[in-house]
Design a protein around this motif. Structure first.
Motif, PDB file in Angstrom:
ATOM      1  N   ALA A 112      27.700 -89.343  34.625  1.00  0.00           N
ATOM      2  CA  ALA A 112      26.495 -89.837  33.948  1.00  0.00           C
ATOM      3  C   ALA A 112      25.315 -88.945  34.304  1.00  0.00           C
ATOM      4  O   ALA A 112      25.221 -88.443  35.436  1.00  0.00           O
ATOM      5  CB  ALA A 112      26.199 -91.274  34.378  1.00  0.00           C
ATOM      6  N   PRO A 113      24.397 -88.756  33.352  1.00  0.00           N
ATOM      7  CA  PRO A 113      23.185 -87.986  33.657  1.00  0.00           C
ATOM      8  C   PRO A 113      22.395 -88.679  34.762  1.00  0.00           C
ATOM      9  O   PRO A 113      22.326 -89.910  34.813  1.00  0.00           O
ATOM     10  CB  PRO A 113      22.402 -88.011  32.348  1.00  0.00           C
ATOM     11  CG  PRO A 113      23.353 -88.468  31.302  1.00  0.00           C
ATOM     12  CD  PRO A 113      24.422 -89.250  31.987  1.00  0.00           C
ATOM     13  N   ASP A 114      21.789 -87.876  35.643  1.00  0.00           N
ATOM     14  CA  ASP A 114      20.986 -88.460  36.720  1.00  0.00           C
ATOM     15  C   ASP A 114      19.507 -88.534  36.380  1.00  0.00           C
ATOM     16  O   ASP A 114      18.701 -88.960  37.206  1.00  0.00           O
ATOM     17  CB  ASP A 114      21.203 -87.702  38.036  1.00  0.00           C
ATOM     18  CG  ASP A 114      20.640 -86.287  38.011  1.00  0.00           C
ATOM     19  OD1 ASP A 114      20.041 -85.858  36.994  1.00  0.00           O
ATOM     20  OD2 ASP A 114      20.801 -85.575  39.035  1.00  0.00           O
ATOM     21  N   GLY A 115      19.122 -88.111  35.171  1.00  0.00           N
ATOM     22  CA  GLY A 115      17.724 -88.156  34.742  1.00  0.00           C
ATOM     23  C   GLY A 115      16.927 -86.930  35.165  1.00  0.00           C
ATOM     24  O   GLY A 115      15.745 -86.816  34.835  1.00  0.00           O
ATOM     25  N   VAL A 135      25.576 -87.804  38.060  1.00  0.00           N
ATOM     26  CA  VAL A 135      26.110 -88.744  39.043  1.00  0.00           C
ATOM     27  C   VAL A 135      27.596 -88.873  38.715  1.00  0.00           C
ATOM     28  O   VAL A 135      27.959 -89.344  37.634  1.00  0.00           O
ATOM     29  CB  VAL A 135      25.421 -90.129  38.963  1.00  0.00           C
ATOM     30  CG1 VAL A 135      26.089 -91.113  39.912  1.00  0.00           C
ATOM     31  CG2 VAL A 135      23.937 -90.002  39.260  1.00  0.00           C
ATOM     32  N   MET A 136      28.420 -88.372  39.615  1.00  0.00           N
ATOM     33  CA  MET A 136      29.865 -88.466  39.442  1.00  0.00           C
ATOM     34  C   MET A 136      30.351 -89.655  40.268  1.00  0.00           C
ATOM     35  O   MET A 136      30.061 -89.743  41.460  1.00  0.00           O
ATOM     36  CB  MET A 136      30.545 -87.176  39.915  1.00  0.00           C
ATOM     37  CG  MET A 136      32.055 -87.183  39.742  1.00  0.00           C
ATOM     38  SD  MET A 136      32.814 -85.564  40.081  1.00  0.00           S
ATOM     39  CE  MET A 136      32.659 -85.471  41.866  1.00  0.00           C
ATOM     40  N   ARG A 137      31.064 -90.557  39.610  1.00  0.00           N
ATOM     41  CA  ARG A 137      31.566 -91.753  40.300  1.00  0.00           C
ATOM     42  C   ARG A 137      33.070 -91.825  40.121  1.00  0.00           C
ATOM     43  O   ARG A 137      33.586 -91.791  39.007  1.00  0.00           O
ATOM     44  CB  ARG A 137      30.895 -93.001  39.738  1.00  0.00           C
ATOM     45  CG  ARG A 137      31.263 -94.286  40.484  1.00  0.00           C
ATOM     46  CD  ARG A 137      30.389 -95.460  40.047  1.00  0.00           C
ATOM     47  NE  ARG A 137      30.523 -95.745  38.637  1.00  0.00           N
ATOM     48  CZ  ARG A 137      31.379 -96.621  38.120  1.00  0.00           C
ATOM     49  NH1 ARG A 137      32.191 -97.305  38.899  1.00  0.00           N
ATOM     50  NH2 ARG A 137      31.433 -96.823  36.825  1.00  0.00           N
ATOM     51  N   ASP A 138      33.765 -91.918  41.242  1.00  0.00           N
ATOM     52  CA  ASP A 138      35.221 -92.059  41.256  1.00  0.00           C
ATOM     53  C   ASP A 138      35.565 -93.495  41.607  1.00  0.00           C
ATOM     54  O   ASP A 138      35.025 -94.038  42.578  1.00  0.00           O
ATOM     55  CB  ASP A 138      35.833 -91.149  42.325  1.00  0.00           C
ATOM     56  CG  ASP A 138      35.647 -89.690  42.017  1.00  0.00           C
ATOM     57  OD1 ASP A 138      36.535 -89.127  41.365  1.00  0.00           O
ATOM     58  OD2 ASP A 138      34.616 -89.129  42.422  1.00  0.00           O
TER      59      ASP A 138
END
Length: 151
Positions: free
Chosen positions: A98-101, A106-109
């Motif tokens: 997701a874009p972090d702005g 932001v990579m989430r596993d």
């Protein structure tokens, strides 16, 4: 069954991080400490929906093989890899981007897994596997971050 989540901030676009995360060579380089290599299916390049790859590695002093398939893929938001053959009763790894702005990601596993062998496997999950697998994914994410930010 065990479950853990890791979040990693990366100073690269979601598309860049997504693409890097699907590269076989990036994965094997990130797991060099376990001598991991691709030995079947797609063994180089970028994985795509439906692709399978068989990984061979050394963990806990033993040689392991696991074949996984990319079972969901929505660029650049997420993909899922799941074990189709191997040491786990279940392995499901969802990768979210997701874009972090601020132009980064932001990579989430989200990893759900279960060891074989019923109650004994559940004990091994709690005592060793949960920490071990979390550390492996953290190491992998550090490598993905370095590669994505380098370009």
């Amino acid at each position: 069954m065990a479950r853990f989540e890791l979040t990693t901030g990366i100073a690269a676009s979601p598309r860049r991080v997504f693409d890097v995360s699907l590269e076989v060579e990036v994965h094997t380089a990130s797991m060099a400490g376990a001598a991991e290599r691709a030995v079947g299916g797609v063994t180089s390049g970028r994985l795509a929906l439906g692709d399978t790859v068989t990984w061979e590695a050394r963990h806990f002093g033993l040689r392991w093989r696991m074949t996984s398939r990319i079972t969901a893929c929505e660029p650049p938001g997420y993909f899922v890899d799941e074990q189709v053959a191997g040491p786990f009763r279940r392995w499901h790894h969802a990768h979210h981007f997701a874009p972090d702005g601020r132009g980064g990601t932001v990579m989430r596993d989200v990893v759900d897994f279960a060891a074989p062998l019923g109650l004994l496997g559940a004990l091994v999950e709690r005592v060793a596997l949960d920490r071990y697998m979390t550390r492996l994914i953290r190491v992998r994410n550090g490598h993905v971050k370095a590669v994505a930010e380098a370009s």
